[in-house]
Design a protein around this motif. Structure first.
Motif, PDB file in Angstrom:
ATOM      1  N   SER A 145       0.795  -1.344  -0.098  1.00  0.00           N
ATOM      2  CA  SER A 145      -0.221   0.040  -0.013  1.00  0.00           C
ATOM      3  C   SER A 145       0.694   1.441   0.238  1.00  0.00           C
ATOM      4  O   SER A 145       0.411   2.572   0.561  1.00  0.00           O
ATOM      5  CB  SER A 145      -1.033   0.066   1.459  1.00  0.00           C
ATOM      6  N   LEU A 146       2.065   1.211  -0.685  1.00  0.00           N
ATOM      7  CA  LEU A 146       2.945   2.477  -0.537  1.00  0.00           C
ATOM      8  C   LEU A 146       3.608   2.573  -1.938  1.00  0.00           C
ATOM      9  O   LEU A 146       4.495   1.665  -2.248  1.00  0.00           O
ATOM     10  CB  LEU A 146       3.856   2.318   0.432  1.00  0.00           C
ATOM     11  N   SER A 147       3.677   3.551  -2.607  1.00  0.00           N
ATOM     12  CA  SER A 147       4.603   3.646  -3.928  1.00  0.00           C
ATOM     13  C   SER A 147       6.002   3.849  -3.398  1.00  0.00           C
ATOM     14  O   SER A 147       6.037   4.166  -2.597  1.00  0.00           O
ATOM     15  CB  SER A 147       4.144   4.909  -4.660  1.00  0.00           C
ATOM     16  N   GLY A 148       6.685   3.574  -4.243  1.00  0.00           N
ATOM     17  CA  GLY A 148       8.201   4.024  -4.368  1.00  0.00           C
ATOM     18  C   GLY A 148       8.478   5.443  -3.950  1.00  0.00           C
ATOM     19  O   GLY A 148       7.806   6.436  -4.170  1.00  0.00           O
ATOM     20  N   ILE A 149       9.256   5.675  -2.874  1.00  0.00           N
ATOM     21  CA  ILE A 149       9.418   6.746  -2.304  1.00  0.00           C
ATOM     22  C   ILE A 149      10.792   7.514  -2.770  1.00  0.00           C
ATOM     23  O   ILE A 149      11.847   6.791  -2.978  1.00  0.00           O
ATOM     24  CB  ILE A 149       9.437   6.764  -0.910  1.00  0.00           C
ATOM     25  N   LYS A 150      10.771   8.857  -2.631  1.00  0.00           N
ATOM     26  CA  LYS A 150      11.871   9.483  -3.080  1.00  0.00           C
ATOM     27  C   LYS A 150      12.843   9.811  -1.900  1.00  0.00           C
ATOM     28  O   LYS A 150      12.510   9.869  -0.802  1.00  0.00           O
ATOM     29  CB  LYS A 150      11.434  10.981  -4.055  1.00  0.00           C
ATOM     30  N   CYS A 151      14.182  10.140  -2.129  1.00  0.00           N
ATOM     31  CA  CYS A 151      15.044  10.657  -1.118  1.00  0.00           C
ATOM     32  C   CYS A 151      15.823  11.801  -1.665  1.00  0.00           C
ATOM     33  O   CYS A 151      15.961  11.933  -2.854  1.00  0.00           O
ATOM     34  CB  CYS A 151      15.842   9.501  -0.632  1.00  0.00           C
ATOM     35  N   ASN A 152      16.283  12.753  -0.861  1.00  0.00           N
ATOM     36  CA  ASN A 152      17.174  13.901  -1.067  1.00  0.00           C
ATOM     37  C   ASN A 152      18.613  13.641  -1.555  1.00  0.00           C
ATOM     38  O   ASN A 152      19.136  14.400  -2.059  1.00  0.00           O
ATOM     39  CB  ASN A 152      17.204  14.723   0.175  1.00  0.00           C
ATOM     40  N   LYS A 153      19.018  12.492  -0.821  1.00  0.00           N
ATOM     41  CA  LYS A 153      20.464  12.009  -1.061  1.00  0.00           C
ATOM     42  C   LYS A 153      20.611  10.428  -0.982  1.00  0.00           C
ATOM     43  O   LYS A 153      20.246   9.954  -0.088  1.00  0.00           O
ATOM     44  CB  LYS A 153      21.462  12.862  -0.157  1.00  0.00           C
ATOM     45  N   LEU A 154      21.566   9.907  -1.769  1.00  0.00           N
ATOM     46  CA  LEU A 154      21.610   8.374  -1.670  1.00  0.00           C
ATOM     47  C   LEU A 154      23.264   8.299  -2.174  1.00  0.00           C
ATOM     48  O   LEU A 154      23.471   8.820  -3.321  1.00  0.00           O
ATOM     49  CB  LEU A 154      20.656   7.789  -2.750  1.00  0.00           C
ATOM     50  N   GLU A 155      23.783   7.552  -1.243  1.00  0.00           N
ATOM     51  CA  GLU A 155      25.296   7.299  -1.436  1.00  0.00           C
ATOM     52  C   GLU A 155      25.322   5.739  -1.130  1.00  0.00           C
ATOM     53  O   GLU A 155      24.801   5.153  -0.381  1.00  0.00           O
ATOM     54  CB  GLU A 155      26.204   7.842  -0.409  1.00  0.00           C
ATOM     55  N   LEU A 156      26.260   5.286  -1.864  1.00  0.00           N
ATOM     56  CA  LEU A 156      26.934   3.888  -2.025  1.00  0.00           C
ATOM     57  C   LEU A 156      28.283   3.702  -1.288  1.00  0.00           C
ATOM     58  O   LEU A 156      29.144   4.365  -2.025  1.00  0.00           O
ATOM     59  CB  LEU A 156      26.628   3.175  -3.318  1.00  0.00           C
ATOM     60  N   LEU A 157      28.243   3.073  -0.102  1.00  0.00           N
ATOM     61  CA  LEU A 157      29.476   3.228   0.677  1.00  0.00           C
ATOM     62  C   LEU A 157      30.215   1.703   0.588  1.00  0.00           C
ATOM     63  O   LEU A 157      29.143   0.775   0.658  1.00  0.00           O
ATOM     64  CB  LEU A 157      29.239   3.709   2.039  1.00  0.00           C
ATOM     65  N   THR A 158      31.411   1.437   0.462  1.00  0.00           N
ATOM     66  CA  THR A 158      31.902   0.240   0.267  1.00  0.00           C
ATOM     67  C   THR A 158      33.170  -0.096   1.411  1.00  0.00           C
ATOM     68  O   THR A 158      33.023  -1.334   1.821  1.00  0.00           O
ATOM     69  CB  THR A 158      32.775   0.128  -0.900  1.00  0.00           C
ATOM     70  N   SER A 159      33.946   0.759   1.883  1.00  0.00           N
ATOM     71  CA  SER A 159      34.841   0.464   2.778  1.00  0.00           C
ATOM     72  C   SER A 159      34.322   0.464   4.275  1.00  0.00           C
ATOM     73  O   SER A 159      33.744   1.327   4.577  1.00  0.00           O
ATOM     74  CB  SER A 159      36.053   1.524   2.666  1.00  0.00           C
ATOM     75  N   THR A 160      34.656  -0.678   5.032  1.00  0.00           N
ATOM     76  CA  THR A 160      34.039  -0.658   6.244  1.00  0.00           C
ATOM     77  C   THR A 160      34.485   0.375   7.053  1.00  0.00           C
ATOM     78  O   THR A 160      33.701   0.995   7.881  1.00  0.00           O
ATOM     79  CB  THR A 160      34.143  -2.096   6.820  1.00  0.00           C
ATOM     80  N   LYS A 161      35.783   0.544   7.037  1.00  0.00           N
ATOM     81  CA  LYS A 161      36.435   1.640   7.722  1.00  0.00           C
ATOM     82  C   LYS A 161      35.698   3.239   7.513  1.00  0.00           C
ATOM     83  O   LYS A 161      35.516   3.940   8.531  1.00  0.00           O
ATOM     84  CB  LYS A 161      37.986   1.801   7.370  1.00  0.00           C
ATOM     85  N   LYS A 162      35.553   3.358   6.216  1.00  0.00           N
ATOM     86  CA  LYS A 162      35.180   4.667   5.820  1.00  0.00           C
ATOM     87  C   LYS A 162      33.673   4.571   6.359  1.00  0.00           C
ATOM     88  O   LYS A 162      33.204   5.716   6.576  1.00  0.00           O
ATOM     89  CB  LYS A 162      35.162   4.605   4.215  1.00  0.00           C
ATOM     90  N   ILE A 163      32.740   3.457   6.124  1.00  0.00           N
ATOM     91  CA  ILE A 163      31.416   3.532   6.561  1.00  0.00           C
ATOM     92  C   ILE A 163      31.225   3.935   7.961  1.00  0.00           C
ATOM     93  O   ILE A 163      30.382   4.677   8.419  1.00  0.00           O
ATOM     94  CB  ILE A 163      30.850   2.259   6.152  1.00  0.00           C
ATOM     95  N   ILE A 164      32.001   3.247   8.740  1.00  0.00           N
ATOM     96  CA  ILE A 164      32.070   3.671  10.232  1.00  0.00           C
ATOM     97  C   ILE A 164      32.273   5.001  10.736  1.00  0.00           C
ATOM     98  O   ILE A 164      31.845   5.533  11.576  1.00  0.00           O
ATOM     99  CB  ILE A 164      32.804   2.535  11.109  1.00  0.00           C
ATOM    100  N   LYS A 165      33.399   5.360   9.719  1.00  0.00           N
ATOM    101  CA  LYS A 165      33.751   6.765   9.998  1.00  0.00           C
ATOM    102  C   LYS A 165      32.749   7.682   9.931  1.00  0.00           C
ATOM    103  O   LYS A 165      32.471   8.753  10.485  1.00  0.00           O
ATOM    104  CB  LYS A 165      34.841   7.273   9.179  1.00  0.00           C
ATOM    105  N   ILE A 166      31.938   7.592   8.768  1.00  0.00           N
ATOM    106  CA  ILE A 166      30.678   8.428   8.330  1.00  0.00           C
ATOM    107  C   ILE A 166      29.643   8.382   9.368  1.00  0.00           C
ATOM    108  O   ILE A 166      28.914   9.177   9.735  1.00  0.00           O
ATOM    109  CB  ILE A 166      30.249   8.091   6.830  1.00  0.00           C
TER     110      ILE A 166
END
Length: 485
Positions: free
Chosen positions: A112-133
């Motif tokens: 009961s819900l259409s696809g929803i938009k977002c203001n910003k979308l990032e794809l993160l790969t490095s675990t160390k970098k992900i945890i830092k962010i």
């Protein structure tokens, strides 16, 4: 005395076969695939004691009646909340790409819900970098921080997350954490639980494992989601647990775990917040429906990311993940790339993948060369022959345990989250996954998948067919245990 002995023997004999018949009827009533049902029946028939015990603990999806009741109460409340979200029509998409159209219609009709938009979308790969962010976002939080993880293993860079949460809690930020009892067993045995709770952080042990509860539900029913929500505006999800790859399961000799996470901003956080509110109320009985963040509309949605959030577990549409995967595989026209650490698909999914290849779709599957599960390592190989015969390319990643769960379709539609291509994710665990209809995001995902392929070994069809007979026998034996995987 001999007559009494015979009577006792007959009672035991009849009781045994009545119980076996009862189990078989229960298995058949589940209306799963024939191979699934046959696997259970064969296990019980050839290994009676082991089979019965295994079925009692792993075969039935027991749920606490209290939790079922809570789930039935939550749903009407959530429906009312969703109505208030739908008033903001600018949050939702009107049209999807051709390849995404079918799956988004499925999601809209069932959720009961259409696809929803977002203001910003990032794809993160490095675990160390992900945890830092993540730590940066925690430090900047103004109102609330909510997390749910399957595994939280203390040590290394993960302790920095704990310290950031403690500091945020002490400055008045509401912090709530849900951790799976089995996956995070080391965390719950560590001093961090007391330290964090003393600082005001609410920590819930989900799906508790103890002797009493094994009679209420399957002991391997797990809270497998990985989600972070900050200020009801920033959201994370993906394959990464809160672990430091430098230390996690290094004794197995399989290398570091390789993961990805998506970081999102905007109203998408509200829909993921609904999933979190379900989990929180089921575990605690307390309602915490997400609050609208005034920043939702500030960006005016300059990015065209359109996302559907799919979740499984109490209160969510049954078999949704399975239906979504089938729809996606049959929608592919040019290219289909799948990365999964555990490859034990249902017959329907296997058929859909092979059919896509027969239709001329370039199908690629990337799995780790070495696995942390011996059962999965051998069981997955039982599917290789049929996949290879259909023209599917299978790559084995050799630089660690590839833990990423992702699907790319026609360079337009992306699927990332916590869902493995195995029975456990499809039918059992509490999972979450994102369906993203966006060409730029898919391009970024393709670059990551291409890097995985460059660090992988392609399975040669001729060499595979020449493998020894004893390996083929082991594969078939472990295949019969696929219902447990």
């Amino acid at each position: 005395m001999s007559i009494l002995y015979k009577i006792i023997n007959w009672v035991i004999f009849l009781g045994y076969w009545i119980f076996i018949t009862f189990i078989i009827i229960k298995i058949l009533n589940k209306r799963r695939t024939i191979p699934y049902s046959l696997s259970w029946i064969l296990i019980i028939y050839f290994l009676p004691l082991f089979g019965i015990i295994t079925w009692v603990f792993f075969g039935e999806l027991y749920s606490d009646k209290k939790k079922d009741k809570i789930a039935s109460i939550i749903l009407p409340q959530t429906t009312n909340w969703l109505k208030s979200l739908k008033i903001n029509k600018s949050f939702f998409n009107i049209k999807n790409s051709d390849v995404a159209s079918s799956v988004f219609k499925l999601c809209k009709n069932r959720q009961s819900l259409s696809g929803i938009k977002c203001n910003k979308l990032e794809l993160l790969t490095s675990t160390k970098k992900i945890i830092k962010i993540i730590i940066q976002d925690i430090n900047l939080a103004k109102y609330n921080i909510e997390m749910v993880f399957y595994i939280w293993k203390p040590g290394g860079i993960v302790d920095e997350v704990a310290m950031a949460l403690i500091k945020s809690s002490k400055r008045g930020i509401l912090c709530r954490i849900i951790l799976d009892s089995a996956g995070s067993i080391e965390f719950f045995k560590s001093p961090w639980v007391k330290i964090m709770r003393n600082s005001g952080i609410q920590i819930v042990e989900a799906m508790k494992v103890n002797l009493f509860r094994i009679f209420l539900r399957r002991i391997d029913l797990r809270q497998h989601r990985k989600v972070i929500l900050i200020d009801n505006y920033i959201a994370y999800t993906g394959s990464m647990n809160l672990i430091d790859p430098l230390f996690f399961k290094q004794s197995l000799g399989i290398g570091q775990w390789v993961d990805i996470m998506a970081r999102m901003e905007g109203p998408i956080a509200a829909t993921i917040g609904i999933v979190y509110s379900f989990d929180w109320e089921i575990e605690t009985g307390k309602r915490i429906l997400p609050i609208f963040n005034t920043n939702y509309t500030k960006n005016n949605f300059k990015n065209k990311n359109i996302i559907q959030v799919i979740a499984s577990g109490l209160g969510f549409p049954e078999n949704m993940i399975h239906q979504v995967l089938l729809t996606i595989f049959y929608s592919a026209k040019k290219r289909l790339i799948i990365t999964t650490p555990y490859l034990v698909p249902s017959d329907d999914l296997l058929h859909a993948i092979c059919t896509a290849s027969h239709r001329g779709v370039k199908v690629t599957i990337i799995i780790p060369k070495n696995n942390d599960s011996l059962l999965v390592h051998w069981a997955s190989k039982a599917f290789f022959t049929e996949l290879l015969e259909s023209g599917v390319k299978i790559y084995q990643f050799k630089k660690g345990l590839l833990h990423t769960k992702s699907i790319l379709v026609d360079n337009q539609l992306s699927v990332i989250g916590t869902v493995n291509l195995d029975m456990r994710s499809i039918w059992l665990n509490f999972e979450i996954t994102l369906i993203i209809d966006d060409k730029l995001f898919s391009k970024n995902l393709y670059c990551i998948q291409k890097e995985y392929i460059n660090n992988s070994i392609l399975i040669n069809k001729k060499l595979w067919n020449m493998r020894s007979i004893w390996k083929k026998i082991i594969e078939k034996i472990f295949y019969f245990f696929s219902p447990l995987l």
